[in-house]
Design an enzyme around this catalytic site. Structure first.
Site, PDB file in Angstrom:
ATOM      1  N   ASN A   1       0.966  -1.109   0.049  1.00 47.58           N
ATOM      2  CA  ASN A   1       0.342   0.159   0.115  1.00 47.58           C
ATOM      3  C   ASN A   1       0.854   1.287  -0.042  1.00 47.58           C
ATOM      4  O   ASN A   1       1.522   1.660   1.191  1.00 47.58           O
ATOM      5  CB  ASN A   1      -0.822  -0.215   1.332  1.00 47.58           C
ATOM      6  CG  ASN A   1      -1.765   1.218   1.143  1.00 47.58           C
ATOM      7  OD1 ASN A   1      -1.834   2.083   0.359  1.00 47.58           O
ATOM      8  ND2 ASN A   1      -2.309   1.150   2.295  1.00 47.58           N
ATOM      9  N   TRP A   2       1.159   1.778  -1.368  1.00 45.67           N
ATOM     10  CA  TRP A   2       1.918   2.887  -1.331  1.00 45.67           C
ATOM     11  C   TRP A   2       1.436   4.120  -0.817  1.00 45.67           C
ATOM     12  O   TRP A   2       2.046   5.323  -0.708  1.00 45.67           O
ATOM     13  CB  TRP A   2       2.288   3.228  -2.897  1.00 45.67           C
ATOM     14  CG  TRP A   2       3.276   2.214  -3.558  1.00 45.67           C
ATOM     15  CD1 TRP A   2       3.682   1.040  -2.916  1.00 45.67           C
ATOM     16  CD2 TRP A   2       3.595   2.044  -4.752  1.00 45.67           C
ATOM     17  NE1 TRP A   2       4.568   0.328  -3.518  1.00 45.67           N
ATOM     18  CE2 TRP A   2       4.434   0.911  -4.946  1.00 45.67           C
ATOM     19  CE3 TRP A   2       3.337   2.820  -5.806  1.00 45.67           C
ATOM     20  CZ2 TRP A   2       4.857   0.570  -6.070  1.00 45.67           C
ATOM     21  CZ3 TRP A   2       4.038   2.496  -7.170  1.00 45.67           C
ATOM     22  CH2 TRP A   2       4.658   1.282  -7.292  1.00 45.67           C
ATOM     23  N   LYS A   3      -0.041   4.167  -0.427  1.00 46.42           N
ATOM     24  CA  LYS A   3      -0.531   5.371   0.082  1.00 46.42           C
ATOM     25  C   LYS A   3      -0.285   6.627  -0.890  1.00 46.42           C
ATOM     26  O   LYS A   3      -0.124   6.352  -2.002  1.00 46.42           O
ATOM     27  CB  LYS A   3      -0.194   5.691   1.403  1.00 46.42           C
ATOM     28  CG  LYS A   3      -0.419   4.444   2.246  1.00 46.42           C
ATOM     29  CD  LYS A   3      -0.279   4.564   4.003  1.00 46.42           C
ATOM     30  CE  LYS A   3      -0.606   3.300   4.771  1.00 46.42           C
ATOM     31  NZ  LYS A   3      -0.648   3.259   6.109  1.00 46.42           N
TER      32      LYS A   3
ATOM     33  N   HIS B   1      -9.855   0.971   4.470  1.00 45.33           N
ATOM     34  CA  HIS B   1      -8.412   1.168   5.318  1.00 45.33           C
ATOM     35  C   HIS B   1      -8.815   2.292   6.364  1.00 45.33           C
ATOM     36  O   HIS B   1      -9.826   3.025   6.216  1.00 45.33           O
ATOM     37  CB  HIS B   1      -7.545   1.824   4.429  1.00 45.33           C
ATOM     38  CG  HIS B   1      -6.261   1.723   4.902  1.00 45.33           C
ATOM     39  ND1 HIS B   1      -5.790   2.667   5.863  1.00 45.33           N
ATOM     40  CD2 HIS B   1      -5.106   0.985   4.882  1.00 45.33           C
ATOM     41  CE1 HIS B   1      -4.583   2.558   6.365  1.00 45.33           C
ATOM     42  NE2 HIS B   1      -4.131   1.344   5.807  1.00 45.33           N
TER      43      HIS B   1
ATOM     44  N   GLU C   1      -5.782  -4.835  10.341  1.00 45.40           N
ATOM     45  CA  GLU C   1      -4.715  -3.846  10.663  1.00 45.40           C
ATOM     46  C   GLU C   1      -5.109  -2.995  11.700  1.00 45.40           C
ATOM     47  O   GLU C   1      -6.060  -2.084  11.750  1.00 45.40           O
ATOM     48  CB  GLU C   1      -4.924  -3.024   9.186  1.00 45.40           C
ATOM     49  CG  GLU C   1      -4.316  -3.283   8.277  1.00 45.40           C
ATOM     50  CD  GLU C   1      -3.765  -2.339   7.362  1.00 45.40           C
ATOM     51  OE1 GLU C   1      -2.580  -2.355   6.911  1.00 45.40           O
ATOM     52  OE2 GLU C   1      -4.314  -1.247   7.387  1.00 45.40           O
TER      53      GLU C   1
ATOM     54  N   GLY D   1       2.245   2.286  11.294  1.00 43.16           N
ATOM     55  CA  GLY D   1       3.132   3.452  11.321  1.00 43.16           C
ATOM     56  C   GLY D   1       3.812   3.385  12.823  1.00 43.16           C
ATOM     57  O   GLY D   1       4.536   4.241  12.615  1.00 43.16           O
TER      58      GLY D   1
ATOM     59  N   SER E   1       3.044  -2.022  10.658  1.00 41.10           N
ATOM     60  CA  SER E   1       4.483  -2.237  11.097  1.00 41.10           C
ATOM     61  C   SER E   1       5.094  -3.259  10.657  1.00 41.10           C
ATOM     62  O   SER E   1       5.910  -3.852  11.136  1.00 41.10           O
ATOM     63  CB  SER E   1       4.680  -1.817  12.436  1.00 41.10           C
ATOM     64  OG  SER E   1       4.234  -0.470  12.727  1.00 41.10           O
TER      65      SER E   1
HETATM   66  P1  13P Z   1       2.674   0.483   8.121  1.00 40.13           P
HETATM   67  O1  13P Z   1       3.336  -0.717   7.393  1.00 40.13           O
HETATM   68  O2  13P Z   1       3.497   1.710   7.704  1.00 40.13           O
HETATM   69  O3  13P Z   1       2.494   0.546   9.534  1.00 40.13           O
HETATM   70  O4  13P Z   1       1.275   0.898   7.521  1.00 40.13           O
HETATM   71  C1  13P Z   1       0.302  -0.082   7.394  1.00 40.13           C
HETATM   72  C2  13P Z   1      -0.907   0.106   6.325  1.00 40.13           C
HETATM   73  O5  13P Z   1      -1.540   1.096   6.895  1.00 40.13           O
HETATM   74  C3  13P Z   1      -0.928  -0.759   5.096  1.00 40.13           C
HETATM   75  O6  13P Z   1      -2.199  -0.644   4.874  1.00 40.13           O
END
Ligand code: 13P
Length: 248
Positions: A10-12, A97, A165, A171, A208
């Site tokens: 997930n590159w956001k 999400h 999640e 994060g 994470s």
């Molecule tokens: P991180 O891997 O940066 O904690 O993010 C997780 C996330 O939100 C994936 O969709």
């Protein structure tokens, strides 16, 4: 070990054209063995999708979206449709999400409708669920997650992919214990199979995930893969994750 391991990046809203190109160049160099169980799925932000789709042709990297609207088209300023995701050969879409739920007011009902339109267009939804730290501390996380699953997912589907999640893990560098992930996995799986009549359920873990913890999470909690944020845009990290699992 599960039949396939889904590594969903997930590159956001993180990569520009240059660094997305560089990351993909590196991902393309990873050679998965013929017996590899890895499904390497990348989910870029909408404006990158046509470009990335083009770069992915004749590779084994799979494309996904980060969201879609629940209608086919219409007056929805700023949104993007499932039909365009389909046009650009997305095979998966992340839905619900926690960042969309908390920052854009997405409800379980909206997510359910998004799932329906994705399925109608033969795009596989990856439905995100997960609790806040407050709910976990109160021991209410399972009830909360089961309710999310109940309200977001239709009955009697052939298959579904869920990403667990925990909001407090995203994060933060914190992850639940393997037993805690296993508990959510088992209870979600049982609920979806027994109460919702869904035949095939895959559960991913997100929050994470990095190259140090990925293999242990997969092996100790028996999940089918991971939804990865920051490590997915770090070339060294994502390469290690993909290569290590490939050789296990
Ligand atoms: P991180 O891997 O940066 O904690 O993010 C997780 C996330 O939100 C994936 O969709």
């Amino acid at each position: 070990m599960p039949e396939n391991i889904l590594i969903v990046s997930n590159w956001k809203m993180n990569l520009n054209l240059d660094n997305a190109t560089k990351l993909l160049d590196n991902l393309k160099k990873i050679k998965l063995g013929s017996k590899s169980k890895v499904l390497n799925i990348v989910c870029p932000q909408f404006l990158l999708i046509p470009y990335i789709s083009n770069l992915l042709s004749s590779t084994d990297i799979i494309l996904g979206g980060q969201d879609c609207h629940f209608e086919d088209f219409g007056s929805f300023t700023g949104d993007s449709s499932i039909q365009l995701l389909k046009h650009y050969k997305c095979e998966y879409v992340i839905l619900g999400h926690s960042e969309r739920r908390s920052q854009y007011g997405e409800t379980n009902l909206m997510i359910k409708k998004k799932c329906e339109i994705a399925r109608k267009n033969k795009i596989k939804p990856i439905v995100c669920v997960g609790e806040s730290i407050k709910l976990r501390k109160k021991g209410k996380h399972i009830d909360f997650i089961i309710n999310q699953l109940d309200e977001c997912i239709e009955k009697n589907l052939e298959n579904i992919i869920v990403a667990y999640e925990p909001i407090w893990s995203i994060g933060s560098g914190l992850i639940p214990s393997y037993d805690e992930i296993l508990e959510v996995k088992t209870k979600s799986m049982n609920f979806l199979k027994e109460r919702k009549g869904i035949k095939n359920v895959k559960i991913l873990y997100g929050g994470s995930v990095n190259s140090q913890n990925f293999n242990d999470i997969i092996q100790m909690s028996g999940v089918d893969g991971a939804l990865i944020g920051s490590a997915s845009i770090n070339i060294k990290e994502i390469t290690k994750i993909i290569l290590n699992v490939d050789f296990n």
